[in-house]
Design an enzyme around this catalytic site. Structure first.
Site, PDB file in Angstrom:
ATOM      1  N   GLU A   1       1.043  -1.407  -0.086  1.00 56.39           N
ATOM      2  CA  GLU A   1      -0.026  -0.052  -0.156  1.00 56.39           C
ATOM      3  C   GLU A   1       0.676   1.173  -0.462  1.00 56.39           C
ATOM      4  OE1 GLU A   1      -3.164   0.562  -0.499  1.00 56.39           O
ATOM      5  OE2 GLU A   1      -3.323  -1.937  -0.317  1.00 56.39           O
TER       6      GLU A   1
ATOM      7  N   TYR B   1      -6.773   7.153   3.360  1.00 52.79           N
ATOM      8  CA  TYR B   1      -6.373   6.156   2.920  1.00 52.79           C
ATOM      9  C   TYR B   1      -6.217   4.289   3.478  1.00 52.79           C
ATOM     10  CZ  TYR B   1      -6.661   3.320  -1.286  1.00 52.79           C
ATOM     11  OH  TYR B   1      -5.843   1.601  -1.902  1.00 52.79           O
TER      12      TYR B   1
ATOM     13  N   ASP C   1     -10.357   6.008  -2.758  1.00 51.69           N
ATOM     14  CA  ASP C   1      -8.711   6.478  -3.941  1.00 51.69           C
ATOM     15  C   ASP C   1      -9.213   6.676  -4.820  1.00 51.69           C
ATOM     16  OD1 ASP C   1      -9.373   3.986  -5.431  1.00 51.69           O
ATOM     17  OD2 ASP C   1      -6.872   3.287  -5.001  1.00 51.69           O
TER      18      ASP C   1
END
Ligand code: SF4
Length: 372
Positions: A54, A137, A155
């Protein structure tokens, strides 16, 4: 799908939302992408892999990230191993991924997880968000994917899919909060991690920016943008303000025809901790050549190379003029010039060993191409 007054205020019934989420999960079970960091069906996701991927995927495509992810995992297979690495090694391995603050935060975060959390990532969104480099996020993505928390992951891809599904015509960024609420309403209690990954896959593979493949979409029967024929027009975006332009002068100083002077940037701030060629400050009004020579790291006979090196950062554009100079092979470095910076000579054929940001690679290529 029930519609109230306008598409912007549309919220479907819980049952319809649950059906949409179930349809998406059924699609995901058949069509999920095989990604190097993704657990296979039935496997427990590894929080370290989820976190590492991520962070790498922030502002970067899956295709670019894949080889870096494999390299990092082979070299530092656990968060503890990464915490024990030298920052310079991490920065060097990160070269080419850009946005180097991510690499510094990655290293700091690994150290905090290894030392304060005994190698275990916090499981809550709040706990994750307290770590360096983890924003809302990323925290939601890790909490949902690694720990099965009902966290809403939003996102750019997910904003697009959501805007189309609900035909939200309000432009971004104003529509962000509305899209987040809609995405939250869609998130199921069961399998929230798979839901998040399914939304990512749908946005990446089916509901693409320019050519959504609606005939393959699990939501084609419900999608309001498809019904209204406006899918490719959504999401709308308010025009972006132009990035300001900054200019500066960078010094290509060669010693004895074999070495070039480099310095380390201060640890904090833009490109912090990375190596660079010395330069003047970057400002709207650049220094004149005479002013620049006064700021040069050493006295030399300087000449301006033809052309300009251009680079675009997130918040500004940069144009650099390259001044080339040379000194004899016994010349000392400037040592101690500008507190916090460390100058040193680097062999020209070893420049690729340095953690140089893309901007500086462009400067090196420019200097070498123009006989600097
Ligand atoms: Fe996107 Fe088309 Fe699916 Fe609507 S039907 S969500 S526009 S791919």
């Amino acid at each position: 799908m029930a519609q109230r007054t306008t598409s912007a205020s549309l919220i479907s019934s819980r049952r319809e939302l649950a059906q949409l989420a179930a349809g998406l999960l059924a699609w995901y079970d058949r069509h999920r992408r095989a990604l190097p960091w993704r657990a296979k069906a039935g496997e427990h996701p590894d929080p370290y892999r989820v976190w590492l991927s991520e962070i790498m995927l922030q502002q970067t495509t899956v295709k670019t990230v894949a080889p870096y992810f494999s390299t990092f995992l082979a070299r530092w297979p656990t968060v503890t191993a990464l915490a024990e690495a030298e920052l310079d090694e991490v920065l060097h391995a990160w070269q080419g991924l850009g946005y180097y603050a991510r690499a510094r935060n990655l290293h700091r975060c690994a150290q905090i997880v290894a030392h304060r959390h005994r190698g275990r990532f916090p499981r809550s969104v709040e706990g994750l968000q307290a770590l360096p480099g983890i924003g809302p996020y990323t925290a939601a993505a890790i909490a949902a994917i690694a720990f099965g928390r009902k966290a809403t992951v939003v996102d750019g891809n997910i904003e697009r899919v959501t805007a189309r599904l609900f035909a939200v015509r309000e432009p971004l960024p104003r529509a962000k909060e509305q899209l987040r609420r809609l995405a939250h309403a869609l998130t199921p209690v069961l399998r929230p991690g798979d839901h998040a990954q399914a939304m990512m896959d749908l946005g990446a593979v089916i509901c693409t920016k320019h050519r959504p493949r609606c005939t393959l979409c699990p939501w084609q029967a419900s999608c309001l943008a498809l019904k209204q024929g406006i899918a490719t027009a959504l999401p709308k975006r308010a025009p972006k303000p132009r990035r300001p332009l900054r200019r500066g002068i960078v010094f290509w100083l060669v010693r004895g025809g074999r070495e070039v002077l480099v310095r380390k940037r201060p640890a904090k701030g833009l490109l912090g901790g990375l190596m660079e060629l010395p330069s003047t400050g970057w400002a709207e009004v650049p220094p004149t050549l005479a002013e620049a020579e006064c700021q040069a790291p050493l006295a030399a006979r300087w000449r301006a190379l033809p052309g300009i090196v251009r680079h675009v950062f997130t918040h500004f554009e940069l144009e650099l003029t390259v001044l080339a100079g040379s000194v004899g092979e016994t010349t000392e470095g400037p040592g101690g010039v500008n507190e916090g910076e460390t100058h040193r000579w680097c062999r020209l054929d070893r420049l690729s060993d340095l953690a140089l940001p893309t901007l500086m690679k462009k400067v090196v290529a420019h200097a070498l191409a123009h006989g600097g």
